[in-house]
Design a protein around this motif. Structure first.
Motif, PDB file in Angstrom:
ATOM      1  N   TRP A  29       0.792  -1.225   0.000  1.00 47.64           N
ATOM      2  CA  TRP A  29       0.000   0.000   0.000  1.00 47.64           C
ATOM      3  C   TRP A  29       0.828   1.280   0.000  1.00 47.64           C
ATOM      4  O   TRP A  29       0.272   2.385  -0.081  1.00 47.64           O
ATOM      5  CB  TRP A  29      -0.958  -0.002   1.190  1.00 47.64           C
ATOM      6  N   LEU A  34      -4.019   7.653  -2.221  1.00 47.54           N
ATOM      7  CA  LEU A  34      -4.666   7.767  -0.902  1.00 47.54           C
ATOM      8  C   LEU A  34      -6.154   7.405  -0.945  1.00 47.54           C
ATOM      9  O   LEU A  34      -6.617   6.692  -0.045  1.00 47.54           O
ATOM     10  CB  LEU A  34      -4.473   9.162  -0.317  1.00 47.54           C
ATOM     11  N   LEU A  37      -6.361   3.676  -0.792  1.00 45.95           N
ATOM     12  CA  LEU A  37      -5.991   3.171   0.529  1.00 45.95           C
ATOM     13  C   LEU A  37      -7.127   3.386   1.524  1.00 45.95           C
ATOM     14  O   LEU A  37      -7.474   2.475   2.281  1.00 45.95           O
ATOM     15  CB  LEU A  37      -4.703   3.838   1.019  1.00 45.95           C
ATOM     16  N   VAL A  38      -7.719   4.567   1.525  1.00 50.05           N
ATOM     17  CA  VAL A  38      -8.838   4.851   2.434  1.00 50.05           C
ATOM     18  C   VAL A  38      -9.993   3.905   2.140  1.00 50.05           C
ATOM     19  O   VAL A  38     -10.585   3.329   3.062  1.00 50.05           O
ATOM     20  CB  VAL A  38      -9.274   6.329   2.339  1.00 50.05           C
ATOM     21  N   PHE A 100     -11.002  10.776   7.544  1.00 48.23           N
ATOM     22  CA  PHE A 100     -10.862  10.349   6.151  1.00 48.23           C
ATOM     23  C   PHE A 100     -11.328  11.422   5.163  1.00 48.23           C
ATOM     24  O   PHE A 100     -10.631  11.679   4.177  1.00 48.23           O
ATOM     25  CB  PHE A 100     -11.570   9.020   5.902  1.00 48.23           C
ATOM     26  N   GLU A 170      -3.071   2.448   9.027  1.00 45.10           N
ATOM     27  CA  GLU A 170      -3.349   3.858   9.293  1.00 45.10           C
ATOM     28  C   GLU A 170      -2.127   4.563   9.878  1.00 45.10           C
ATOM     29  O   GLU A 170      -1.706   5.610   9.359  1.00 45.10           O
ATOM     30  CB  GLU A 170      -4.553   4.003  10.229  1.00 45.10           C
ATOM     31  N   LEU A 174      -0.975   5.386   6.013  1.00 44.91           N
ATOM     32  CA  LEU A 174      -1.886   6.483   5.685  1.00 44.91           C
ATOM     33  C   LEU A 174      -1.485   7.801   6.356  1.00 44.91           C
ATOM     34  O   LEU A 174      -1.341   8.828   5.686  1.00 44.91           O
ATOM     35  CB  LEU A 174      -3.322   6.107   6.064  1.00 44.91           C
ATOM     36  N   ARG A 177       1.837   9.358   5.118  1.00 41.65           N
ATOM     37  CA  ARG A 177       1.702   9.849   3.740  1.00 41.65           C
ATOM     38  C   ARG A 177       0.906  11.152   3.708  1.00 41.65           C
ATOM     39  O   ARG A 177       1.245  12.080   2.975  1.00 41.65           O
ATOM     40  CB  ARG A 177       1.049   8.792   2.858  1.00 41.65           C
TER      41      ARG A 177
END
Length: 183
Positions: A29, A34, A37-38, A100, A170, A174, A177
């Motif tokens: 990932w 993004l 990924l979310v 998010f 996360e 996430l 990033r």
């Protein structure tokens, strides 16, 4: 006659995932967009947790009710799962409604501030999951209820595994990033 959950039994998933498995998850990932990924986190982890946790709570209650010998031994596991359920309900809602959308719209105010809160909550959730695992492995089970308990133990340990993967993605993929993108 009594027995304990065997951590090395073939039907018991490893908990938590190994460092190698987590690094493979990171690699898979690390460069994906993004939004992808979310969506993966929502589809793979959030939706599963929303269904899995209440189902496990109901199964634990049913097992304790059906097997009187498991009522007291499962109390600590039921308590830990109850705390986890309460924490996750609030946490997932904050991620889905604030964090998010803020990440996806590059809104530092909406997403940047909650990151520290989310990380603290992640630490708490992992601690409760770890306690639950210790209680599952430490529980002494009457042989007449062993098969039922072992099946439920696999489900409980799978929950921990999913939580570790979810939080790793996360915290380690996430959030960093997003932070880099906002510099």
């Amino acid at each position: 006659m009594v027995s304990r959950v065997d951590a090395n039994a073939p039907n018991v998933p490893p908990a938590p995932p190994t460092a190698l498995e987590l690094e493979a998850l990171r690699a898979r990932w690390a460069d994906r967009p993004l939004p992808e990924l979310v969506e993966h986190i929502l589809a793979t982890y959030h939706r599963d947790l929303v269904e899995r946790v209440p189902r496990l709570r109901a199964q634990l209650d049913a097992v304790a009710h059906a097997h009187e010998s498991l009522t007291a031994p499962t109390a600590a596991v039921r308590d830990a799962l109850g705390v986890l359920a309460e924490d996750l309900e609030d946490h997932l809602m904050k991620e889905e409604r604030l964090l998010f959308p803020g990440i996806l719209t590059h809104n530092v105010i909406m997403a940047g501030r909650p990151l520290d809160v989310m990380k603290r909550e992640h630490t708490r959730v992992l601690g409760v999951a770890r306690q639950m695992r210790e209680r599952v492995y430490g529980m002494v089970t009457p042989l007449e209820a062993r098969e039922v308990w072992d099946a439920l133990a696999v489900e409980l340990l799978t929950l921990e595994r999913l939580l570790v993967e979810h939080i790793f993605l996360e915290d380690e993929v996430l959030f960093p990033r997003f932070a880099r993108a906002m510099r």
